[in-house]
Structures are given as structure tokens and as C-alpha cells.
Design a protein around this motif. Sequence first.
Motif, PDB file in Angstrom:
ATOM      1  N   TRP A  98       0.797  -1.221   0.000  1.00 36.15           N
ATOM      2  CA  TRP A  98       0.000   0.000   0.000  1.00 36.15           C
ATOM      3  C   TRP A  98       0.833   1.276   0.000  1.00 36.15           C
ATOM      4  CZ3 TRP A  98      -5.373   0.830   0.132  1.00 36.15           C
ATOM      5  CH2 TRP A  98      -6.163  -0.318   0.166  1.00 36.15           C
ATOM      6  N   GLY A  99       1.860   1.324   0.825  1.00 35.22           N
ATOM      7  CA  GLY A  99       2.607   2.572   1.007  1.00 35.22           C
ATOM      8  C   GLY A  99       1.887   3.531   1.933  1.00 35.22           C
ATOM      9  N   VAL A 100       0.845   3.065   2.589  1.00 31.64           N
ATOM     10  CA  VAL A 100       0.101   3.874   3.553  1.00 31.64           C
ATOM     11  C   VAL A 100      -0.593   2.939   4.530  1.00 31.64           C
ATOM     12  CG1 VAL A 100      -1.940   3.963   2.065  1.00 31.64           C
ATOM     13  CG2 VAL A 100      -1.660   5.682   3.844  1.00 31.64           C
ATOM     14  N   SER A 123       7.630  13.797  -1.036  1.00 31.66           N
ATOM     15  CA  SER A 123       9.041  13.728  -1.426  1.00 31.66           C
ATOM     16  C   SER A 123       9.946  13.216  -0.313  1.00 31.66           C
ATOM     17  CB  SER A 123       9.532  15.118  -1.871  1.00 31.66           C
ATOM     18  OG  SER A 123       9.340  16.063  -0.831  1.00 31.66           O
ATOM     19  N   GLY A 124       9.442  13.124   0.922  1.00 32.36           N
ATOM     20  CA  GLY A 124      10.293  12.760   2.039  1.00 32.36           C
ATOM     21  C   GLY A 124      10.375  11.266   2.315  1.00 32.36           C
ATOM     22  N   PHE A 125      10.818  10.932   3.523  1.00 35.70           N
ATOM     23  CA  PHE A 125      10.916   9.536   3.949  1.00 35.70           C
ATOM     24  C   PHE A 125       9.565   9.031   4.445  1.00 35.70           C
ATOM     25  CE2 PHE A 125      15.261  11.145   4.633  1.00 35.70           C
ATOM     26  CZ  PHE A 125      16.005  10.189   3.964  1.00 35.70           C
ATOM     27  N   LEU A 126       8.945   9.818   5.322  1.00 32.31           N
ATOM     28  CA  LEU A 126       7.762   9.350   6.027  1.00 32.31           C
ATOM     29  C   LEU A 126       6.903  10.557   6.406  1.00 32.31           C
ATOM     30  CD1 LEU A 126       7.105   6.397   6.910  1.00 32.31           C
ATOM     31  CD2 LEU A 126       7.895   7.036   9.202  1.00 32.31           C
ATOM     32  N   THR A 127       5.582  10.410   6.251  1.00 35.71           N
ATOM     33  CA  THR A 127       4.642  11.455   6.643  1.00 35.71           C
ATOM     34  C   THR A 127       3.660  10.882   7.654  1.00 35.71           C
ATOM     35  OG1 THR A 127       4.757  12.577   4.497  1.00 35.71           O
ATOM     36  CG2 THR A 127       2.824  13.022   5.852  1.00 35.71           C
ATOM     37  N   LEU A 128       3.459  11.620   8.743  1.00 33.58           N
ATOM     38  CA  LEU A 128       2.431  11.289   9.724  1.00 33.58           C
ATOM     39  C   LEU A 128       1.323  12.326   9.564  1.00 33.58           C
ATOM     40  CD1 LEU A 128       4.694  10.680  12.871  1.00 33.58           C
ATOM     41  CD2 LEU A 128       4.089   9.080  11.045  1.00 33.58           C
ATOM     42  N   LEU A 129       0.129  11.882   9.204  1.00 36.36           N
ATOM     43  CA  LEU A 129      -0.943  12.795   8.829  1.00 36.36           C
ATOM     44  C   LEU A 129      -2.143  12.680   9.753  1.00 36.36           C
ATOM     45  CD1 LEU A 129      -2.129  14.785   6.667  1.00 36.36           C
ATOM     46  CD2 LEU A 129      -3.093  12.752   5.569  1.00 36.36           C
ATOM     47  N   ILE A 134       2.333   7.666   5.647  1.00 39.41           N
ATOM     48  CA  ILE A 134       2.523   7.605   4.199  1.00 39.41           C
ATOM     49  C   ILE A 134       4.018   7.527   3.911  1.00 39.41           C
ATOM     50  CG2 ILE A 134       2.116   8.774   1.991  1.00 39.41           C
ATOM     51  CD1 ILE A 134      -0.177  10.305   3.382  1.00 39.41           C
ATOM     52  N   THR A 135       4.450   6.507   3.181  1.00 37.73           N
ATOM     53  CA  THR A 135       5.859   6.413   2.800  1.00 37.73           C
ATOM     54  C   THR A 135       6.087   7.245   1.540  1.00 37.73           C
ATOM     55  OG1 THR A 135       5.368   4.332   1.657  1.00 37.73           O
ATOM     56  CG2 THR A 135       6.270   4.171   3.858  1.00 37.73           C
ATOM     57  N   GLY A 136       7.196   7.992   1.527  1.00 35.90           N
ATOM     58  CA  GLY A 136       7.456   8.930   0.453  1.00 35.90           C
ATOM     59  C   GLY A 136       8.545   8.490  -0.505  1.00 35.90           C
TER      60      GLY A 136
END
Length: 360
Positions: free
Chosen positions: A78-80, A228-234, A263-265
Motif C-alpha cells: 500500500w505505502g500507507v 518527497s520525504g521519507f515518512l509522513t504522519l498525517l 505515508i511512505t514517500g
Amino acid sequence: MSEYNRGRELEAFDETKSGVKGLVDSGIANIPRIFVHEDYIQDDKTLCDLSVPVIDLGLLSNDRGDIIDQVRAACEEWGVFKIVNHGIPTSSISKAMEAVKEFHEQDTEAKKQYYTRDNAKNVVYNSNFDLHTNAATNWRDNLYLIMAPNPPTAQELPQIFRDPMIEFSEQAKNVGINLFELLSEALGLKRSHMIEMDCAKGEFLACNYYPACPEPHMTLGFESLTDSGFLTLLLQDEIGGLQVLHKDHWVDVPPSPGDLFVITGDMMELITNARFKSTYHRVLAKNSGPRISLAFVFRMHLEESGSSRLYGPIKELLSELNPPIYREAKGEEIVACRYAKGIEKKTPLLWHFKLKTQLT
């Protein structure tokens, strides 16, 4: 009838420094042409009847191995994924989300001091970071904060949310460090591998405000793209609107206030040699609102003073059967590519960093 001049309309909108909220406050019944997304209007909006994976971090102490397996599967497929029982108090989340709302709902004059198109600054308020480079404008306003490695002083931060945002950032970083450890173990690496690579060194906060839209079928709150980053916490509020692309179909991510979506970037996909996917996601415009979201992003920035670190596929993951897909690059180079003029947004960002042998 005067000829439509998109550039002139963008300039006029930008010069107001009041963003999309200013348009809504003026009482418009129709969205300006710069916001019309022709591709979205023509898009097949059939949704995939699936749900993103949910991982309960409260079970870590009892069954770390199973949680690692769940993280691996979610990142590969998934990547999320959504995490519950992540450890950030509900009160801290509520205060941070309310502070974002309060900032954006100040009088324009109070916000103008932060309005800029210099994306290398520590504190940036504007509408659409890519306003002058994108084919269509998104229905949202933003406040961006670079929180590390060179954070703004307390005086530089808008006073209206200084304390709650600093508190939330510290807690979100701790969650991120736990996730980087799980991600490292999911790849068969030692627990500290990604931390030692400085994946958690750069911290970026995006405080997003999506006003109610009079014509939500004509535009998007945030167009389809990868982080564009490594990891996003939303965090997203009860309005919802987030969708992720899974196997060429859009999947709704229902609002779940208090829970974090991970979310993996692009940087994560690059260092894992595409084992962990960078996922396309978007935000729908809504006729209700405003919608508030808060994204805590681990990434490099446009200008890392003195930084020469290159990131490429982790050597321990490579083999004759798994050769490198991407070239080495500085993290800020990938971020800068997101902002660059002439970059086709529909082309995957990492395509620009693929090795020639992988471009067939």
C-alpha cells in the motif's frame, strides 16, 4: 470578452495574500478558472471498495514480530497505513489541530507577515507552494514550518499556535522514531539503521486549510502526488476527503480524528530500492468545511547548510538479483525537484533519479 490570461490571474490571486479563504470570504459562487482541474472533471471516479491497513501500536510490547510483519506488508502493498494507540495524547492533537484552524482564520493582515514564495524559509504561509508552476491550482491554503534540523526560534513561530505545535512536534518525532525502527527491522536490518542514516533528521510541518468549495466537482483540494520525504504522519479532521491510489484505483480514507495515517514517500522508496512504495494520494474539495489537516514530514529541505550526504538504495538490500534502480542523490535535491519549473507533475518524481539501465 477579454482573453483569458492564466499568468495574470495567478499574479492577481497571489497579490491579495489572502489565499483561497479570501475568495470564500468574498462570497464567490463560482470558482475562478485557475482552480479548474480538467483532468479531475474527466476522471473515472469509481472507487475501490477496500480499506487501508490498520496497525495497533499498543500491541508492540506483546508481539513486536507480528507488528513488524504488518508494517512490512503495508509498505510493500500500500505505502500507507493507519496507526492507532500511537501514544500522542488526544489533548495534544486537539490543541494542534485547533491552532491550525485559528491561524488560518485570523484576519488577512495578521497572516500577511508570513506570506512568502521563498520555500527555503523556516516559516512559510501561502496558497499552493507550486502556484506558478502547476497546470491547475488547488483549493487550499498552507502554513509550512521547518522544525529541524535548524528550527525557527520561538519568536519566529506564529504566537497563536507556538506552544501546541512545539508540543505536538516533539511527540510526533517520537512516534516517527519508533516507526523507523520498525521499518528497519521489516527490511531485515538492525533496528537503528534508518535513524543512523539520518532519516529522522529533517522535520517539516504542513498545516493545511481547505475552505468549503462552491463547486467541489470542478477542482481538488490537493491534486494527486507522492510525498518527497521519507515518512509522513498525517492527521485529518472529521470532514475527510483523503484518497490513496491502490492498484490503479482510488480508495477513500475515512476520517478518523486522533489516529495517524502513515505515508511512505519518495525518499523511502529510493533507499529501499522500491521495496517500500511511494504512494499517490489526493484530497477532494468539499462543499462543507473548512477541512483541517496536519502533516508531520521527515524529509530533507531545499537548503541543508553544509550537508553533502547522498542517499541511495541501502547497500545491504542490493544483490545481483536486486540491482539498484535509483542513483544516489541528496535529499534536498529530490525536494527541490518537486518545486522546479518545467517538471511534469504527472511523471513520478523518482523517474528523474532512475538509473539509465532502469529507464526501459
